[in-house]
Design a protein around this motif. Structure first.
Motif, PDB file in Angstrom:
ATOM      1  N   PHE A   1       0.808  -1.162  -0.084  1.00 33.98           N
ATOM      2  CA  PHE A   1       0.106  -0.088  -0.127  1.00 33.98           C
ATOM      3  C   PHE A   1       0.789   1.360  -0.103  1.00 33.98           C
ATOM      4  O   PHE A   1       0.467   2.348  -0.713  1.00 33.98           O
ATOM      5  CB  PHE A   1      -1.025  -0.024   1.119  1.00 33.98           C
ATOM      6  N   TYR A   2       1.935   1.250   0.672  1.00 28.22           N
ATOM      7  CA  TYR A   2       2.828   2.285   1.016  1.00 28.22           C
ATOM      8  C   TYR A   2       3.519   2.557  -0.689  1.00 28.22           C
ATOM      9  O   TYR A   2       3.504   3.779  -1.188  1.00 28.22           O
ATOM     10  CB  TYR A   2       4.215   1.966   1.453  1.00 28.22           C
ATOM     11  N   HIS A   3       3.668   1.779  -1.579  1.00 28.75           N
ATOM     12  CA  HIS A   3       4.204   2.012  -2.922  1.00 28.75           C
ATOM     13  C   HIS A   3       3.041   2.420  -3.776  1.00 28.75           C
ATOM     14  O   HIS A   3       3.251   3.048  -4.577  1.00 28.75           O
ATOM     15  CB  HIS A   3       4.688   0.590  -3.511  1.00 28.75           C
ATOM     16  N   LEU A   4       1.809   1.879  -3.545  1.00 30.00           N
ATOM     17  CA  LEU A   4       0.681   2.307  -4.499  1.00 30.00           C
ATOM     18  C   LEU A   4       0.369   3.861  -4.115  1.00 30.00           C
ATOM     19  O   LEU A   4       0.006   4.664  -5.039  1.00 30.00           O
ATOM     20  CB  LEU A   4      -0.557   1.398  -4.000  1.00 30.00           C
ATOM     21  N   ILE A   5       0.530   4.200  -2.864  1.00 28.60           N
ATOM     22  CA  ILE A   5       0.281   5.740  -2.499  1.00 28.60           C
ATOM     23  C   ILE A   5       1.480   6.645  -3.124  1.00 28.60           C
ATOM     24  O   ILE A   5       1.324   7.560  -3.408  1.00 28.60           O
ATOM     25  CB  ILE A   5       0.234   5.671  -1.109  1.00 28.60           C
ATOM     26  N   GLU A   6       2.642   6.160  -2.815  1.00 26.34           N
ATOM     27  CA  GLU A   6       3.820   6.795  -3.381  1.00 26.34           C
ATOM     28  C   GLU A   6       3.875   7.132  -4.740  1.00 26.34           C
ATOM     29  O   GLU A   6       4.443   8.212  -5.257  1.00 26.34           O
ATOM     30  CB  GLU A   6       5.281   6.028  -2.580  1.00 26.34           C
ATOM     31  N   ILE A   7       3.397   6.359  -5.761  1.00 24.42           N
ATOM     32  CA  ILE A   7       3.618   6.458  -7.126  1.00 24.42           C
ATOM     33  C   ILE A   7       2.649   7.667  -7.498  1.00 24.42           C
ATOM     34  O   ILE A   7       2.704   8.126  -8.507  1.00 24.42           O
ATOM     35  CB  ILE A   7       3.390   5.351  -7.873  1.00 24.42           C
ATOM     36  N   VAL A   8       1.721   7.996  -6.529  1.00 22.36           N
ATOM     37  CA  VAL A   8       0.751   9.411  -6.781  1.00 22.36           C
ATOM     38  C   VAL A   8       1.264  10.342  -5.839  1.00 22.36           C
ATOM     39  O   VAL A   8       1.340  11.461  -6.374  1.00 22.36           O
ATOM     40  CB  VAL A   8      -0.783   8.724  -6.371  1.00 22.36           C
ATOM     41  N   ARG A   9       1.746   9.996  -4.810  1.00 19.30           N
ATOM     42  CA  ARG A   9       1.964  11.263  -3.884  1.00 19.30           C
ATOM     43  C   ARG A   9       3.388  12.028  -4.377  1.00 19.30           C
ATOM     44  O   ARG A   9       3.334  13.154  -4.145  1.00 19.30           O
ATOM     45  CB  ARG A   9       2.106  10.561  -2.259  1.00 19.30           C
ATOM     46  N   ALA A  10       4.361  11.078  -4.827  1.00 28.86           N
ATOM     47  CA  ALA A  10       5.620  11.631  -4.976  1.00 28.86           C
ATOM     48  C   ALA A  10       5.422  12.889  -6.099  1.00 28.86           C
ATOM     49  O   ALA A  10       6.205  13.807  -6.176  1.00 28.86           O
ATOM     50  CB  ALA A  10       6.634  10.573  -5.412  1.00 28.86           C
ATOM     51  N   PRO A  11       4.825  12.436  -7.171  1.00 26.65           N
ATOM     52  CA  PRO A  11       4.684  13.315  -8.500  1.00 26.65           C
ATOM     53  C   PRO A  11       4.234  14.532  -7.998  1.00 26.65           C
ATOM     54  O   PRO A  11       4.513  15.649  -8.421  1.00 26.65           O
ATOM     55  CB  PRO A  11       3.939  12.565  -9.469  1.00 26.65           C
ATOM     56  N   ILE A  12       2.951  14.636  -7.141  1.00 26.69           N
ATOM     57  CA  ILE A  12       2.234  15.589  -6.802  1.00 26.69           C
ATOM     58  C   ILE A  12       3.210  16.518  -5.954  1.00 26.69           C
ATOM     59  O   ILE A  12       3.270  17.784  -5.974  1.00 26.69           O
ATOM     60  CB  ILE A  12       0.964  15.445  -5.843  1.00 26.69           C
ATOM     61  N   LEU A  13       3.924  15.909  -5.028  1.00 28.02           N
ATOM     62  CA  LEU A  13       4.753  16.725  -3.986  1.00 28.02           C
ATOM     63  C   LEU A  13       6.264  17.231  -4.857  1.00 28.02           C
ATOM     64  O   LEU A  13       7.089  17.891  -4.311  1.00 28.02           O
ATOM     65  CB  LEU A  13       5.334  15.892  -3.007  1.00 28.02           C
ATOM     66  N   GLY A  14       6.456  16.805  -6.122  1.00 27.24           N
ATOM     67  CA  GLY A  14       7.447  17.326  -6.830  1.00 27.24           C
ATOM     68  C   GLY A  14       8.811  16.465  -6.520  1.00 27.24           C
ATOM     69  O   GLY A  14       9.760  16.959  -6.918  1.00 27.24           O
TER      70      GLY A  14
END
Length: 252
Positions: A202-215
């Motif tokens: 779940f961490y990786h699924l969230i991270e592939i969306v969260r990281a691009p938004i946070l730049g």
């Protein structure tokens, strides 16, 4: 599986219809999702930034994306358990791929996700963060998250059709997983035990969306883990479909 996904002209319309029916005669309509997310992220962000000693300007966007994506993952899993049960009147009358009903559920929740994500971007701009070109990576990230919701909905839907106790078990498991997943806390809090998060899909699924938004660049391990989960999940879902799809109508 692919036959049901290709019937997009059916589940796209059904998904929109579900959203319109849910907010029929409402002034804001689906934008209630946006308002709800705005209030929840704002309230929890200010509270937990103080409790965890985090800078509000950086913590609030981090928390916002995590909550929005987690809400999609958990809701898709829980509704996936009843996606076939809730479509029993259609399954018993019309010959249609079972995946179509699951895609309807996934698309409906994906619309909610798309209504909620702009709130996070608003918070980022409010606190002076600039949107970078990294945000374009959100497109494949969201696509992977959506497809993972489809295969999990097929698996949970078939299992819950046969064993009705699976639904409350899944609900309880996801409640526990929320607290052990870096949604409200950051992996840096684990210090030398940060490797624990690497084993959390779940961490990786969230991270592939969260990281691009946070730049920030998406870790390669997050891409690899999310794609691997997608491949293995679809293979298992296809196995269940091949073996049990003819029995689902009788189980329902």
């Amino acid at each position: 599986m692919l036959e049901g996904i290709r019937a997009y002209h059916v589940w796209l319309i059904w998904g929109w219809h579900d959203i319109r029916q849910r907010y029929r005669r409402s002034v804001l309509g689906p934008f209630w999702f946006t308002l709800t997310t705005l209030i929840m992220v704002g309230a929890l962000g200010f509270l937990y930034s103080e409790l965890l000693g985090q800078e509000i300007s950086s913590y609030l966007p981090y928390l916002g994306v995590g909550l929005v994506v987690w809400q999609f993952i958990s809701t898709a899993a829980n509704e996936g358990c009843i996606s076939l049960i809730g479509s029993v009147h259609i399954i018993k009358q019309i010959r249609m791929p079972l995946t179509t009903h699951v895609c309807r559920m996934a698309w409906r929740n994906f619309i909610i996700l798309l209504h909620s994500l702009p709130v996070v971007i608003i918070f980022m701009l409010f606190f002076g963060h600039m949107v970078t070109w990294e945000i374009l990576w959100i497109i494949p990230g969201l696509f992977i998250v959506l497809l993972n919701a489809v295969w999990s909905g097929v698996v949970f839907g078939i299992l819950c059709s046969r064993f009705r106790d699976v639904a409350p078990i899944i609900g309880s498991l996801f409640q526990v997983c929320f607290f052990v997943t870096p949604v409200m806390w950051q992996t840096s809090a684990l210090k030398d035990r940060a490797w624990i998060a690497e084993f959390n899909p779940f961490y990786h699924l969230i991270e592939i969306v969260r990281a691009p938004i946070l730049g920030t660049p998406v870790p390669l391990i997050s891409w690899a883990s999310s794609i691997a989960l997608l491949v293995v999940g679809f293979a298992f879902a296809q196995y269940l479909m091949n073996r049990y799809r003819d029995r689902v109508a009788y189980w329902l």
